[in-house]
Enzyme design. Structure first.
Site, mmCIF file in Angstrom:
data_model
loop_
_atom_site.group_PDB
_atom_site.id
_atom_site.type_symbol
_atom_site.label_atom_id
_atom_site.label_comp_id
_atom_site.label_asym_id
_atom_site.label_seq_id
_atom_site.Cartn_x
_atom_site.Cartn_y
_atom_site.Cartn_z
ATOM 1 N N ASP A 188 0.823 -1.207 0.000
ATOM 2 C CA ASP A 188 0.000 0.000 0.000
ATOM 3 C C ASP A 188 0.863 1.265 0.000
ATOM 4 O O ASP A 188 1.887 1.322 0.687
ATOM 5 C CB ASP A 188 -0.861 -0.037 1.284
ATOM 6 C CG ASP A 188 -1.959 0.997 1.296
ATOM 7 O OD1 ASP A 188 -2.843 0.932 0.422
ATOM 8 O OD2 ASP A 188 -1.931 1.877 2.186
ATOM 9 N N GLU A 203 14.074 -14.494 0.313
ATOM 10 C CA GLU A 203 14.448 -15.596 1.222
ATOM 11 C C GLU A 203 13.531 -16.798 1.000
ATOM 12 O O GLU A 203 13.813 -17.898 1.443
ATOM 13 C CB GLU A 203 14.292 -15.152 2.694
ATOM 14 C CG GLU A 203 15.309 -14.109 3.127
ATOM 15 C CD GLU A 203 14.944 -13.512 4.493
ATOM 16 O OE1 GLU A 203 14.008 -14.020 5.163
ATOM 17 O OE2 GLU A 203 15.585 -12.515 4.870
HETATM 18 C C1 GLC Z 1 -4.316 3.012 -0.609
HETATM 19 C C2 GLC Z 1 -5.543 2.131 -0.505
HETATM 20 C C3 GLC Z 1 -6.690 2.953 -0.035
HETATM 21 C C4 GLC Z 1 -6.356 3.517 1.335
HETATM 22 C C5 GLC Z 1 -5.041 4.292 1.300
HETATM 23 C C6 GLC Z 1 -4.514 4.551 2.684
HETATM 24 O O1 GLC Z 1 -4.440 3.963 -1.589
HETATM 25 O O2 GLC Z 1 -5.793 1.507 -1.735
HETATM 26 O O3 GLC Z 1 -7.892 2.238 0.019
HETATM 27 O O4 GLC Z 1 -7.373 4.363 1.765
HETATM 28 O O5 GLC Z 1 -4.034 3.579 0.627
HETATM 29 O O6 GLC Z 1 -4.041 3.367 3.248
#
Ligand code: GLC
Length: 567
Positions: free
Chosen positions: A219, A278
């Site tokens: 993310d 790993e």
């Molecule tokens: C990313 C995710 C989204 C979330 C954001 C903060 O963009 O896809 O859904 O709100 O990160 O974590």
């Protein structure tokens, strides 16, 4: 350096699974609800895995199901090693993985390294430990500006609206330092300059890899490292049309937005990669909102991510010249660093493409925003027709494709949702001005008429209510029905596999193209897209799959339709 054509034809011959996989995104709260409480869960997912096997996907990516106060639907994690009780237990996940493996489906989980929940132990300890402590150094705690520290440390804005800083009250009751949160105030950003953070994440990564997951979706992969000294930004949002970052040189962009795409982020990625390596045969995909493509390709150099989402493709204009350019650029730019491209049309952050493609370009909300009740009503019949065509065109391309749950049903955006149901923090933080992403997150309809939520569970409970029109999209009404969107997806995935298109030799088929069509050949398959307005004569060959149900009767390909022909 090979020519563009050499890149196109030499593309993607390696055998690693992630280069060619079709990866299906499950948004756990909305996929299937085993216990009937209105929120999807792992047992519900496990019970429906057979349906994904029959669809023909290769892997599943799960949006986060870890322990979380759910302020941003699970992207605010308070314990990276525990499944949140609302979704089940770690043992439920073991059962899920075992079943998926038995069906030949790989599992990718979501890791959120840019920020934690404010309920995470690290943040709670940091609050208590006080200014200047080692514990506060896990995050970006800073003194405010102004005479009494009453102003935020810089001008950064939250992606969800409002300032990116919140001020805390210290243990003695006085107003204290500020902490950085690029998203909601419940999502404090971690300080990746602190080596302890990388140590912590090495172990978290290993934890799920040991449990057998095949990889991670990472993310906000472009945001982890901030520019030293946290200087003011000159552009606050990469999605602002009037000031796109992609127009700047890389050095200008790094200065203008000191929290995206900073050079130091690549060291953090390389460290992740070492841990992934790993283990055998694992992969990670970056959610890096970087543009243009040559910049994004830096994330998938050989010792960094295996893949990154191709958001330029997702947001491409729906017309032949734009699509042709973005596909060529993707294959060439990723190819230069030895990576394969990914393709994606929908996810949990954007308007479902069956609706998005029915909106005029000038009315399309910016990425990350939903459809506001005061926006013009989308043309959903056109949107669905185009979505089916766009997906059929995408699934013939070499590389890996991502599907978002429900798109195989042709599910539209639930833009009718009333404000009282909206849970996306964007909605609250902008006081409803930006409507947010709930419209693409509504639970799936499985069996028409089974409870108010059409088989999402049997109780009818649903954390977001389905709009009335979801009933007709229910999976059971499409199963085995010729011409249904579900059967179209199954056929596309079957032929894709049969002709090994994921690792195919690709070229543009200019001989089949005019200004309203786009055509390519991948292995022995010709994929032709008619953008309209007129119908076009079908090229000779065996029709493998078509988005146009009555193609054989008509003998022509109508507007906004795609056909796959074996040459
Ligand atoms: C990313 C995710 C989204 C979330 C954001 C903060 O963009 O896809 O859904 O709100 O990160 O974590």
């Amino acid at each position: 350096m090979p020519s563009t054509n050499e890149f196109l034809t030499a593309f993607n011959k390696d055998a690693e699974w992630w280069r060619t996989s079709v990866i299906y995104q499950i948004y756990p709260r909305s996929f299937a609800d085993g216990d009937g409480d209105g929120l999807g869960d792992l047992q519900g997912i496990t019970s429906r895995l057979d349906s994904l096997a029959s669809l023909g996907i290769d892997a599943i990516w799960f949006s986060p199901f870890f322990k979380s106060p759910q302020k941003d639907a699970g992207y605010d994690i308070s314990d990276y090693r525990q499944i949140d009780p609302i979704f089940g237990t770690n043992e439920d996940f073991d059962v899920l993985i075992a079943k998926a493996k038995s069906l030949g489906i790989r599992i990718i989980v979501d890791i959120v390294p840019n920020h934690t929940s404010d309920q995470h132990e690290w943040f709670q300890v940091a609050l208590a430990a006080g200014k200047g402590s080692a514990e506060r150094d896990y995050y970006h705690f800073k003194d405010g500006k102004g005479e009494n520290g009453e102003l935020p440390p810089n001008n950064w804005q939250s992606i969800f609206g409002g300032p990116a800083w919140s001020r805390i009250t210290e243990a003695d009751g006085t107003l204290g330092q500020w902490y950085l949160h690029l998203f909601d105030s419940s999502q404090p950003d971690l300080n990746w300059e602190n080596p302890k953070i990388a140590d912590e994440f090495d172990e978290i990564l290993r934890f799920w890899l040991k449990k057998g997951v095949d990889g991670y979706r990472v993310d906000v992969a472009h945001g982890m490292v901030k520019r030293a000294g946290l200087p003011d930004a000159t552009i606050y949002d990469e999605n602002l049309r009037e000031k796109p970052i992609s127009n700047l040189t890389m050095a200008e962009a790094e200065l203008a937005v000191p929290y995206w795409g900073q050079p130091g982020v690549h060291d953090a990625i390389r460290r992740f990669r070492k841990v992934i390596d790993e283990f055998d045969d694992r992969a990670m995909c970056a959610e890096a909102s970087m543009s243009p493509l040559p910049r994004l390709a830096m994330w998938v150099r050989p010792d960094e991510y295996h893949q990154s989402f191709n958001f330029d493709y997702m947001h491409s204009a729906y017309e032949p010249a734009a699509l042709k350019k973005i596909i060529t650029d993707s294959i060439v730019e990723y190819g230069k660093v030895g990576a394969s491209s990914t393709w994606v049309m929908s996810n949990h952050d954007g308007i479902r493409h069956a609706t998005r493609l029915g909106i005029a370009p000038e009315n399309t909300p910016r990425p990350g925003d939903g459809i506001h009740p005061t926006d013009p009503v989308p043309d959903e019949a056109l949107g669905l027709r185009r979505a089916r065509a766009a997906t059929a065109f995408m699934l013939g391309l070499p590389g890996s494709s991502y599907l978002y749950q429900g798109e195989e049903l042709g599910l539209p955006e639930a833009w009718q949702l009333e404000g009282k149901y909206r849970q996306d923090p964007t909605y609250a933080r902008t006081k409803g001005k930006r409507i947010g992403r709930d419209g693409c997150r509504v639970p799936l309809p499985w069996e028409a008429g089974v409870g108010a939520a059409n088989g999402f569970n049997t109780t009818g409970n649903s954390w977001l209510p389905q709009p009335d029109n979801y009933r007709v999209f229910s999976r059971n009404l499409q199963e085995g029905v010729a011409g249904s969107t579900l059967e179209l997806y199954k056929r596309l995935l079957k032929e894709r596999k049969a002709f090994q298109l994921g690792a195919g030799a690709f070229r543009w088929a200019d001989e089949y193209q005019d200004k309203n069509t786009l055509a390519y050949v991948n292995n022995d398959v010709l994929v032709l897209f008619n953008f309209g307005p007129d119908a076009v004569v079908l090229p000779a060959g065996e029709v493998l799959v078509t988005t146009q149900h009555d193609l054989l009767v008509e003998g022509e390909l109508e507007h906004d339709q795609v056909v796959w022909i074996k040459l």
